[in-house]
Design an enzyme around this catalytic site. Structure first.
Site, PDB file in Angstrom:
ATOM      1  N   SER A 298       0.825  -1.210   0.000  1.00 48.94           N
ATOM      2  CA  SER A 298       0.000   0.000   0.000  1.00 48.94           C
ATOM      3  C   SER A 298       0.864   1.267   0.000  1.00 48.94           C
ATOM      4  O   SER A 298       1.999   1.265   0.454  1.00 48.94           O
ATOM      5  CB  SER A 298      -0.907   0.025   1.231  1.00 48.94           C
ATOM      6  OG  SER A 298      -1.821  -1.035   1.203  1.00 48.94           O
TER       7      SER A 298
HETATM    8  N1  SAH Z   1      -1.309  -4.704   4.129  1.00 44.31           N
HETATM    9  C1  SAH Z   1      -0.564  -4.753   2.888  1.00 44.31           C
HETATM   10  C2  SAH Z   1      -1.455  -4.554   1.681  1.00 44.31           C
HETATM   11  C3  SAH Z   1      -1.575  -5.796   0.907  1.00 44.31           C
HETATM   12  S1  SAH Z   1      -2.612  -5.701  -0.525  1.00 44.31           S
HETATM   13  C4  SAH Z   1       0.552  -3.736   2.910  1.00 44.31           C
HETATM   14  O1  SAH Z   1       0.925  -3.265   3.960  1.00 44.31           O
HETATM   15  O2  SAH Z   1       1.112  -3.415   1.896  1.00 44.31           O
HETATM   16  C5  SAH Z   1      -4.038  -6.572   0.078  1.00 44.31           C
HETATM   17  C6  SAH Z   1      -3.828  -7.999   0.552  1.00 44.31           C
HETATM   18  O3  SAH Z   1      -5.115  -8.542   0.891  1.00 44.31           O
HETATM   19  C7  SAH Z   1      -3.244  -8.957  -0.486  1.00 44.31           C
HETATM   20  O4  SAH Z   1      -2.105  -9.569   0.035  1.00 44.31           O
HETATM   21  C8  SAH Z   1      -4.360  -9.975  -0.727  1.00 44.31           C
HETATM   22  O5  SAH Z   1      -3.890 -11.284  -0.996  1.00 44.31           O
HETATM   23  C9  SAH Z   1      -5.117  -9.922   0.584  1.00 44.31           C
HETATM   24  N2  SAH Z   1      -6.493 -10.390   0.520  1.00 44.31           N
HETATM   25  C10 SAH Z   1      -7.403 -10.250  -0.480  1.00 44.31           C
HETATM   26  N3  SAH Z   1      -8.567 -10.828  -0.145  1.00 44.31           N
HETATM   27  C11 SAH Z   1      -8.418 -11.358   1.103  1.00 44.31           C
HETATM   28  C12 SAH Z   1      -9.270 -12.080   1.996  1.00 44.31           C
HETATM   29  N4  SAH Z   1     -10.520 -12.399   1.677  1.00 44.31           N
HETATM   30  N5  SAH Z   1      -8.757 -12.437   3.192  1.00 44.31           N
HETATM   31  C13 SAH Z   1      -7.474 -12.143   3.551  1.00 44.31           C
HETATM   32  N6  SAH Z   1      -6.629 -11.459   2.750  1.00 44.31           N
HETATM   33  C14 SAH Z   1      -7.088 -11.074   1.531  1.00 44.31           C
END
Ligand code: SAH
Length: 213
Positions: free
Chosen positions: A64
Site C-alpha cells: 500500500s
Molecule cells: N497490508 C498490505 C497490503 C496488501 S494488498 C501492505 O501493507 O502493503 C491486500 C492484501 O489482501 C493482499 O495480500 C491480498 O492477498 C489480501 N487479501 C485479499 N482478499 C483477502 C481475503 N478475503 N482475506 C485475507 N486477505 C485477503
C-alpha cells in the site's frame, strides 16, 4: 538486508511528505520514519520504496501507499497494547507499522505463498505479530475477538458482518468499501447494537476476494 543512513534520510523525507498531505499523528509519522520499507520490496526496485506510491509485490498484489497506510492507521487511534486485527497481510508493511505503535497484531492473508513468505520475513526484521493467520478475512478471526481495532487493507465490495461483530464497544473498523474505487469508511461501535459510520474520501485498493480459499 541493509538499512543505511541513506535509507533513513529518505524515510525522514517520506514521513515529511505524508505529514504535508495531512497526517498529524506524531506516533504514526514516527512509525513511517522507522519501518524500512525498501526491505519489503524486491531489491531491484529499491528506488521506488521511498516514493509515496503503492507498488506491485507479485501475485497481483501491492504494497500500500505510505500515505494510505498512515491514514488508515491514524483512524484507529492506537494506544499501546491495543488488540488489532488486520485483513490482508500482504508483504507485512502495514503490520510492521501497527507493531511500531505498540499494538498486539493479528493479521489474516488468503494467499498461501504471501502468507508463508511474510511469516518468515517479518521476524527477521524483529517484527513479531501475535499471530499471522492463513485464512479468509471476510470471517475476521473469531478465536481472538473482540478487537480494539480492525483494519482492512483490500477493497471490500461490502462490509463483512463478522468484522463489525468482532469489535469491542468503542472499537473501530477502518475499511475501504467499493468495487472499482473505494470509500474509506470508519465504523465505531458505540454500543452492543449501534455503530457510527463516517466516510472519509476515495482510495484505490486491490480487491478483497471472496470464497476463493
Ligand atoms: N497490508 C498490505 C497490503 C496488501 S494488498 C501492505 O501493507 O502493503 C491486500 C492484501 O489482501 C493482499 O495480500 C491480498 O492477498 C489480501 N487479501 C485479499 N482478499 C483477502 C481475503 N478475503 N482475506 C485475507 N486477505 C485477503
Amino acid at each position: 538486508m541493509k538499512d543505511t543512513f541513506k535509507h533513513k534520510g529518505m524515510r525522514k523525507k517520506l514521513a515529511e511528505i505524508v505529514a504535508a498531505k495531512g497526517i498529524t499523528d506524531k506516533k504514526v509519522l514516527k512509525a513511517i520514519e522507522k519501518v524500512p520499507r525498501h526491505l519489503f520490496i524486491d531489491s531491484s526496485f529499491e528506488d521506488h520504496a521511498y516514493q509515496d506510491k503503492a507498488f506491485p509485490i507479485g501475485a497481483d498484489q501491492t504494497i500500500s501507499q505510505p500515505y494510505t497506510v498512515a491514514f488508515q492507521t491514524e483512524l484507529l487511534e492506537i494506544t499501546e497494547g491495543d488488540k488489532i486485527l488486520e485483513i490482508g497481510t500482504g508483504c507485512g508493511y502495514q503490520t510492521a507499522v501497527l507493531l511500531e505503535l505498540g499494538a498486539v497484531v493479528f493479521s489474516v492473508e488468503r494467499q498461501k505463498e504471501l502468507f508463508k513468505k511474510t511469516s518468515l520475513f517479518l521476524p527477521k526484521l524483529g517484527y513479531r505479530a501475535k499471530k499471522l493467520i492463513f485464512g479468509d478475512g471476510y470471517k475476521g478471526f473469531t478465536a481472538e475477538a473482540p478487537f480494539d481495532g480492525i483494519i482492512v487493507t483490500a477493497g471490500a465490495p461490502f462490509v463483512p458482518k463478522p468484522l463489525l461483530s468482532q469489535l469491542k464497544v468503542g472499537g473501530k473498523l477502518v475499511i475501504p468499501v467499493g468495487e472499482d474505487i473505494q470509500v474509506m469508511t470508519l465504523f465505531t461501535r458505540t454500543s452492543e447494537k449501534e455503530f457510527e459510520k463516517e466516510e472519509l474520501g476515495e482510495f484505490r485498493f486491490v480487491p478483497l476476494l471472496e470464497d476463493r480459499n
